[in-house]
Design a protein around this motif. Sequence first.
Motif, PDB file in Angstrom:
ATOM      1  N   THR A   1       0.830  -1.204   0.000  1.00 60.59           N
ATOM      2  CA  THR A   1       0.000   0.000   0.000  1.00 60.59           C
ATOM      3  C   THR A   1       0.865   1.254   0.000  1.00 60.59           C
ATOM      4  OG1 THR A   1      -1.741  -1.177   1.182  1.00 60.59           O
ATOM      5  CG2 THR A   1      -1.841   1.220   1.195  1.00 60.59           C
ATOM      6  N   ALA A   2       1.903   1.270   0.831  1.00 60.99           N
ATOM      7  CA  ALA A   2       2.803   2.418   0.872  1.00 60.99           C
ATOM      8  C   ALA A   2       3.581   2.547  -0.431  1.00 60.99           C
ATOM      9  CB  ALA A   2       3.767   2.293   2.048  1.00 60.99           C
ATOM     10  N   LEU A   3       4.001   1.421  -0.990  1.00 63.37           N
ATOM     11  CA  LEU A   3       4.720   1.464  -2.267  1.00 63.37           C
ATOM     12  C   LEU A   3       3.843   2.033  -3.377  1.00 63.37           C
ATOM     13  CD1 LEU A   3       6.595  -1.974  -2.202  1.00 63.37           C
ATOM     14  CD2 LEU A   3       7.674   0.296  -2.243  1.00 63.37           C
ATOM     15  N   ARG A   4       2.605   1.555  -3.456  1.00 64.63           N
ATOM     16  CA  ARG A   4       1.705   2.052  -4.499  1.00 64.63           C
ATOM     17  C   ARG A   4       1.439   3.538  -4.332  1.00 64.63           C
ATOM     18  NH1 ARG A   4      -3.605  -1.348  -4.456  1.00 64.63           N
ATOM     19  NH2 ARG A   4      -4.193   0.411  -5.753  1.00 64.63           N
ATOM     20  N   LEU A   5       1.233   3.964  -3.092  1.00 66.00           N
ATOM     21  CA  LEU A   5       0.959   5.369  -2.847  1.00 66.00           C
ATOM     22  C   LEU A   5       2.167   6.225  -3.204  1.00 66.00           C
ATOM     23  CD1 LEU A   5      -1.014   7.468  -1.836  1.00 66.00           C
ATOM     24  CD2 LEU A   5      -0.375   6.891   0.504  1.00 66.00           C
ATOM     25  N   MET A   6       3.366   5.746  -2.876  1.00 70.79           N
ATOM     26  CA  MET A   6       4.573   6.490  -3.230  1.00 70.79           C
ATOM     27  C   MET A   6       4.750   6.552  -4.749  1.00 70.79           C
ATOM     28  SD  MET A   6       8.423   6.355  -1.669  1.00 70.79           S
ATOM     29  CE  MET A   6       9.024   4.804  -2.325  1.00 70.79           C
TER      30      MET A   6
ATOM     31  N   TYR B   1       4.590   9.752  -9.613  1.00 68.93           N
ATOM     32  CA  TYR B   1       4.074   9.955 -10.964  1.00 68.93           C
ATOM     33  C   TYR B   1       3.376  11.310 -11.078  1.00 68.93           C
ATOM     34  CZ  TYR B   1       1.259   9.442 -15.153  1.00 68.93           C
ATOM     35  OH  TYR B   1       0.671   9.663 -16.384  1.00 68.93           O
ATOM     36  N   ARG B   2       2.511  11.617 -10.133  1.00 71.40           N
ATOM     37  CA  ARG B   2       1.788  12.895 -10.171  1.00 71.40           C
ATOM     38  C   ARG B   2       2.737  14.078 -10.072  1.00 71.40           C
ATOM     39  NH1 ARG B   2      -4.058  13.410  -7.355  1.00 71.40           N
ATOM     40  NH2 ARG B   2      -5.011  11.515  -8.165  1.00 71.40           N
ATOM     41  N   GLY B   3       3.826  13.892  -9.336  1.00 68.03           N
ATOM     42  CA  GLY B   3       4.777  14.980  -9.155  1.00 68.03           C
ATOM     43  C   GLY B   3       5.800  15.084 -10.266  1.00 68.03           C
ATOM     44  N   GLY B   4       5.660  14.265 -11.317  1.00 65.33           N
ATOM     45  CA  GLY B   4       6.587  14.323 -12.441  1.00 65.33           C
ATOM     46  C   GLY B   4       7.905  13.631 -12.189  1.00 65.33           C
ATOM     47  N   MET B   5       7.992  12.876 -11.090  1.00 66.06           N
ATOM     48  CA  MET B   5       9.214  12.120 -10.784  1.00 66.06           C
ATOM     49  C   MET B   5       9.113  10.758 -11.473  1.00 66.06           C
ATOM     50  SD  MET B   5       9.423  13.098  -6.715  1.00 66.06           S
ATOM     51  CE  MET B   5       7.693  13.429  -6.398  1.00 66.06           C
ATOM     52  N   LEU B   6       9.163  10.764 -12.795  1.00 68.26           N
ATOM     53  CA  LEU B   6       8.785   9.590 -13.575  1.00 68.26           C
ATOM     54  C   LEU B   6       9.758   8.427 -13.408  1.00 68.26           C
ATOM     55  CD1 LEU B   6       7.569  11.380 -16.821  1.00 68.26           C
ATOM     56  CD2 LEU B   6       6.214  10.632 -14.850  1.00 68.26           C
ATOM     57  N   SER B   7      11.043   8.700 -13.417  1.00 72.97           N
ATOM     58  CA  SER B   7      12.013   7.618 -13.235  1.00 72.97           C
ATOM     59  C   SER B   7      11.878   6.995 -11.856  1.00 72.97           C
ATOM     60  CB  SER B   7      13.440   8.145 -13.443  1.00 72.97           C
ATOM     61  OG  SER B   7      13.620   8.568 -14.780  1.00 72.97           O
ATOM     62  N   ALA B   8      11.650   7.833 -10.852  1.00 71.27           N
ATOM     63  CA  ALA B   8      11.441   7.324  -9.494  1.00 71.27           C
ATOM     64  C   ALA B   8      10.163   6.490  -9.425  1.00 71.27           C
ATOM     65  CB  ALA B   8      11.382   8.470  -8.499  1.00 71.27           C
ATOM     66  N   ALA B   9       9.116   6.938 -10.109  1.00 73.23           N
ATOM     67  CA  ALA B   9       7.855   6.195 -10.129  1.00 73.23           C
ATOM     68  C   ALA B   9       8.044   4.814 -10.743  1.00 73.23           C
ATOM     69  CB  ALA B   9       6.790   6.978 -10.892  1.00 73.23           C
ATOM     70  N   LEU B  10       8.852   4.745 -11.800  1.00 72.21           N
ATOM     71  CA  LEU B  10       9.122   3.457 -12.440  1.00 72.21           C
ATOM     72  C   LEU B  10       9.914   2.532 -11.517  1.00 72.21           C
ATOM     73  CD1 LEU B  10       9.914   4.647 -16.062  1.00 72.21           C
ATOM     74  CD2 LEU B  10       7.956   3.274 -15.332  1.00 72.21           C
ATOM     75  N   ALA B  11      10.875   3.099 -10.805  1.00 76.43           N
ATOM     76  CA  ALA B  11      11.651   2.285  -9.856  1.00 76.43           C
ATOM     77  C   ALA B  11      10.743   1.737  -8.757  1.00 76.43           C
ATOM     78  CB  ALA B  11      12.777   3.120  -9.257  1.00 76.43           C
ATOM     79  N   THR B  12       9.846   2.570  -8.255  1.00 79.86           N
ATOM     80  CA  THR B  12       8.905   2.111  -7.233  1.00 79.86           C
ATOM     81  C   THR B  12       7.938   1.102  -7.822  1.00 79.86           C
ATOM     82  OG1 THR B  12       9.085   4.265  -6.128  1.00 79.86           O
ATOM     83  CG2 THR B  12       7.254   2.848  -5.477  1.00 79.86           C
ATOM     84  N   GLY B  13       7.530   1.336  -9.079  1.00 78.98           N
ATOM     85  CA  GLY B  13       6.644   0.393  -9.755  1.00 78.98           C
ATOM     86  C   GLY B  13       7.262  -0.986  -9.886  1.00 78.98           C
ATOM     87  N   ARG B  14       8.576  -1.029 -10.107  1.00 77.32           N
ATOM     88  CA  ARG B  14       9.251  -2.326 -10.166  1.00 77.32           C
ATOM     89  C   ARG B  14       9.177  -3.034  -8.813  1.00 77.32           C
ATOM     90  NH1 ARG B  14      12.625   0.472 -13.820  1.00 77.32           N
ATOM     91  NH2 ARG B  14      13.997   1.248 -12.178  1.00 77.32           N
ATOM     92  N   ARG B  15       9.312  -2.264  -7.737  1.00 79.70           N
ATOM     93  CA  ARG B  15       9.192  -2.855  -6.398  1.00 79.70           C
ATOM     94  C   ARG B  15       7.771  -3.359  -6.150  1.00 79.70           C
ATOM     95  NH1 ARG B  15      11.379   1.320  -2.075  1.00 79.70           N
ATOM     96  NH2 ARG B  15      10.943  -0.449  -0.698  1.00 79.70           N
ATOM     97  N   VAL B  16       6.778  -2.599  -6.620  1.00 80.92           N
ATOM     98  CA  VAL B  16       5.391  -3.042  -6.473  1.00 80.92           C
ATOM     99  C   VAL B  16       5.178  -4.367  -7.194  1.00 80.92           C
ATOM    100  CG1 VAL B  16       2.986  -2.531  -7.085  1.00 80.92           C
ATOM    101  CG2 VAL B  16       4.452  -0.706  -6.204  1.00 80.92           C
ATOM    102  N   GLU B  17       5.662  -4.455  -8.440  1.00 81.32           N
ATOM    103  CA  GLU B  17       5.477  -5.684  -9.212  1.00 81.32           C
ATOM    104  C   GLU B  17       6.189  -6.866  -8.547  1.00 81.32           C
ATOM    105  OE1 GLU B  17       5.893  -7.397 -13.768  1.00 81.32           O
ATOM    106  OE2 GLU B  17       5.981  -5.250 -13.377  1.00 81.32           O
ATOM    107  N   GLU B  18       7.383  -6.639  -8.058  1.00 83.45           N
ATOM    108  CA  GLU B  18       8.112  -7.709  -7.377  1.00 83.45           C
ATOM    109  C   GLU B  18       7.338  -8.211  -6.164  1.00 83.45           C
ATOM    110  OE1 GLU B  18      11.829  -5.913  -6.449  1.00 83.45           O
ATOM    111  OE2 GLU B  18      12.599  -6.010  -8.514  1.00 83.45           O
ATOM    112  N   GLU B  19       6.757  -7.292  -5.407  1.00 87.45           N
ATOM    113  CA  GLU B  19       6.021  -7.672  -4.216  1.00 87.45           C
ATOM    114  C   GLU B  19       4.734  -8.411  -4.574  1.00 87.45           C
ATOM    115  OE1 GLU B  19       4.816  -8.324  -0.389  1.00 87.45           O
ATOM    116  OE2 GLU B  19       6.784  -7.944  -1.255  1.00 87.45           O
ATOM    117  N   VAL B  20       4.051  -7.942  -5.633  1.00 89.45           N
ATOM    118  CA  VAL B  20       2.830  -8.639  -6.072  1.00 89.45           C
ATOM    119  C   VAL B  20       3.165 -10.060  -6.504  1.00 89.45           C
ATOM    120  CG1 VAL B  20       1.003  -8.694  -7.809  1.00 89.45           C
ATOM    121  CG2 VAL B  20       1.628  -6.524  -6.747  1.00 89.45           C
ATOM    122  N   LEU B  21       4.213 -10.202  -7.321  1.00 90.94           N
ATOM    123  CA  LEU B  21       4.584 -11.521  -7.824  1.00 90.94           C
ATOM    124  C   LEU B  21       5.055 -12.446  -6.701  1.00 90.94           C
ATOM    125  CD1 LEU B  21       6.416 -10.488 -11.112  1.00 90.94           C
ATOM    126  CD2 LEU B  21       4.152 -11.534 -10.901  1.00 90.94           C
TER     127      LEU B  21
END
Length: 210
Positions: free
Chosen positions: A114-119, A124-144
């Motif tokens: 939940t914290a990862l998705r929110l971050m 993403y909303r703040g335009g920190m796109l590369s950071a959002a992608l890095a966090t997105g990778r962590r989200v996917e790893e945790e889901v899998l």
Amino acid sequence: GWQQRALSAFKVLLDVTPQLDAALAADSTLTDAQLGIGVVEYFKAAANRYTLGLSLLGSKKKAFRLVTPVADQDGVLQPAAQLLLAYMLKEDGDAAGAVRYCQRLLDRYPDNRTALRLMRDAQYRGGMLSAALATGRRVEEEVLRATPGNRYALSENWIVCGKAFAQLGEKDSARVRFDRVIAWEPYAGEVPWLPNYVREAKQWRKKLGK
């Protein structure tokens, strides 16, 4: 609220307010009442986002004033308050503030999805796109790791990451993620929110072209 039954949600919210007010008046140290009133005030102030135009009187300023001390002080409700405050900050356009509180949560609970998705969403909303992608990778790893067949969680993450890739000009990476979501259209009647994600993926896919 999650079921999009907005009027029922707000009826519960309004019914509980007098009890929370009475509890806090009796004992000003009750952080659960303080946090509860903060939730009520914030969602009343932001009601039109969730109720198709219905406006309720609430104060975001009061909500932040009530929730912030609970988020900043040690206590059993601190994680819940930090999560709520991060959400409030994200919704009100303070992406950096939202990321800060998400990081505090993740320092304590490193794999909390939940914290990862929110971050990720705040980045993403703040335009920190590369950071959002890095966090997105962590989200996917945790889901899998935890729920590998979770089409809702994976498609939700692919949509956000696909949009981030598209905005960075990495169209191939964006297409891959949107195509994965679209491929799950046959499951749209079985998976919460998947019809919305498929529709959004198709819209972005059309923008990107072949």
